[in-house]
Design an enzyme around this catalytic site. Structure first.
Site, short mmCIF file in Angstrom:
data_model
loop_
_atom_site.label_atom_id
_atom_site.label_comp_id
_atom_site.label_asym_id
_atom_site.label_seq_id
_atom_site.Cartn_x
_atom_site.Cartn_y
_atom_site.Cartn_z
N ASP A 186 7.67 -0.22 -14.98
CA ASP A 186 7.64 1.24 -14.83
C ASP A 186 6.83 1.89 -15.94
OD1 ASP A 186 9.32 1.01 -12.64
OD2 ASP A 186 11.12 1.09 -13.88
N ASP A 245 8.19 -1.82 -5.11
CA ASP A 245 9.41 -1.29 -5.74
C ASP A 245 10.41 -0.83 -4.69
OD1 ASP A 245 10.47 -1.15 -8.21
OD2 ASP A 245 9.74 0.84 -8.71
#
Length: 537
Positions: A437, A384
């Site tokens: 997420d 990420d």
């Protein structure tokens, strides 16, 4: 592995590739463009509402310059100005027409931006609108050797199509008035609160479904353990057919495969590629929605016989009659969303399909122990950060943010996102969160509840309550950082992983459960060990 599970794993991989919380940029910080006294403004988006012959018309959007007067942030305090066409059009020399507080409209080119602004200010203009020679916006900066940068009027660039439209009205002798202001986003928008509740609620539902399934399977296994080993072997095969356990290798490969797919999508970003993603999303959404509906309806006794009766369907294998009954509705729902996904309220359908897909993936895909969960989340954490921040140095822009927004695709972002329109934001747009997420930390949270139920731990003494709280706090900090960064995209796992994984590891070490959590993933039950007697005894 069954075909439908392959589909789920494919969709899960695609969905988890996008890990982002974003609201869109209205303030564009730029450390590359030169700054010095008089030339140090942030690049801000500017609203330019227009009135043609006294009738309100189109509202255009421009970008403010590095230099000049900063604009009013509230519409009610912004003044109305008459718009005048520059003569000469480039505004590189003194205008032939007399100005007394009008906003002057000029073309880009033939001299620097600051020269145009200085000429306009000396001629009596209150601001200058510069038409770009492209449809995109361009950041107006000061040249290196320029000295006269103390400019007292606002300078705003408009895209080519907006400038051409205004110029057409002016050349036809129409009266054109404009306002110039740059509204700020609210510190917190209600959409972010609902998105937080949506993400937390999705993991909560998925975790309880996963734990309930694991407990039911454990009860059945214990019953068969008492009856004999042959039946146990048969039961193990049944259990394994419905669940996909992630191992250490696949956790590491996730980063490699997801990164390759992300780069491919970045390079091939186009309308047709988004269409492929929409089709894949609809397939996963239909599977997820019908699985969730069938499981929910099976809780009612009227639907239990249909849920427990199966028919063999080519390609899909054994399918319950209840699943067949809800499938047409699910397919129709996904098709209607795909066809009308550009309308204002299509986000509702996208969120319903997305939540159903996430819950089903978290039910099917599981981490077997804390070791695999730690490796998976650690890899996702680095993935990420790299694709949101570090990729800017290699690709000149954030790959993750460009892909999530759907730039150059003609679409309003990719479908693998949950999103809610910002309700009190003058700039509109959406608050979004990537499936990754929710899915990636959700795997660990669901594991914690399965462990608690199998270990017969109450809510406070277990790990689920703390893991769920840690996820909620991590996501909350993500949105705080998002607002502090003026809406710039943030990698949510940068905040969620330390909260969730850190809490789990710390509690496990303090309670002495870390070894069991790390290796086995569930407590031993006495009935697992069977004593065999010699045949002649």
């Amino acid at each position: 592995m069954d075909t439908y599970k392959k589909i789920y794993l494919l969709i899960a991989l695609l969905a988890s590739s996008f890990c982002l919380g974003s609201a869109g940029d209205i303030v564009h910080h730029d450390d590359v463009a030169p700054q010095r006294p008089g030339c140090e403004n942030n690049f801000v988006l500017v609203k330019v509402p227009t009135w043609i012959n006294g009738v309100e018309d189109i509202e255009y959007v421009g970008v403010g310059a590095r230099f000049g007067l900063t604009l009013e942030s509230k519409e009610k305090h912004a003044n109305f100005f008459i718009l005048a066409l520059a003569d000469p059009p480039d505004c590189c020399s003194k205008p032939k027409n007399k100005l007394s507080g009008e906003v002057i409209l000029a073309h880009r080119g033939n001299c620097s931006f600051t020269t145009k602004a200085n000429v306009a200010e000396d001629a009596g203009a209150s601001a200058i609108l510069i038409i770009n020679n492209r449809t995109e916006l361009f950041k107006m900066v000061c040249e290196v050797n320029e000295t006269d940068v103390q400019i007292g009027i606002a300078s705003v660039m408009l895209p080519q199509d907006a400038g051409a439209s205004l110029e057409k009205y002016l050349t036809s002798s129409s009266s054109v008035k404009v306002q110039l202001y740059s509204p700020r986003r609210p510190v917190v928008d209600v959409a972010e609160v609902f998105l937080w509740l949506m993400a937390v609620g999705t993991i909560l539902c998925a975790s309880y479904w996963s734990a309930w399934s694991a407990r039911e399977a454990a009860i059945e296994q214990d019953k068969l353990l008492k009856d004999g080993l042959d039946e146990l072997i048969h039961m193990d095969g049944v259990r394994s057919s419905g669940i996909v356990n992630i191992n250490t290798t696949s956790a590491i490969l996730f980063v490699v495969i997801a990164s390759c797919f992300l780069v491919m999508l970045y390079k091939l970003m186009s309308y047709w590629f988004i269409e492929i993603l929409v089709v894949l999303f609809c397939i996963g959404g239909v599977e997820g929605l019908q699985t969730c509906l069938a499981a929910l309806l099976s809780c009612f006794r009227w639907f239990q016989p249909a849920g427990e009766s199966f028919v063999k369907v080519p390609f899909f294998g054994a399918v319950s009659y209840l699943t067949l009954a809800v499938s047409p509705f699910c397919i129709a729902f996904a098709v209607v969303w795909a066809v009308f996904r550009s309308i204002s309220f299509a986000w509702i359908g996208q969120d319903i399909l997305g939540i159903a897909l996430i819950i089903t993936v978290l039910q099917i895909v599981r981490v077997p122990n804390l070791k695999v969960g730690t490796i998976l989340l650690s890899c996702a954490f680095l993935y990420d950060i790299f694709w949101v921040f570090v990729s800017k140095w290699l690709f000149k822009e954030s790959v993750m943010i460009v892909v999530a927004r759907g730039d150059k695709s003609g679409e309003d972002g990719i479908p693998m996102l949950l999103k809610i329109p910002r309700m009190f934001d003058p700039w509109g747009g959406y608050s979004i969160i990537g499936f990754g997420d929710i899915i990636l930390p959700g795997l660990l949270v669901a594991f914690s509840l399965r462990y608690d139920w199998l270990a017969k731990k109450n809510l406070r003494a277990g790990y689920f309550l703390w893991a769920m709280t840690a996820y909620g706090l991590g996501l909350l900090v993500t949105y705080v950082a998002l607002n502090l960064m003026d809406g710039h995209g943030q990698p949510a796992l940068l905040y969620i992983v330390p909260f969730t994984l850190g809490t789990f590891l710390t509690l496990g070490k303090q309670r002495g459960d870390l070894k069991a959590l790390w290796t086995m993933g569930e407590p031993e039950r006495p009935c697992r060990h069977i004593q065999f007697q010699p045949s002649g005894s």
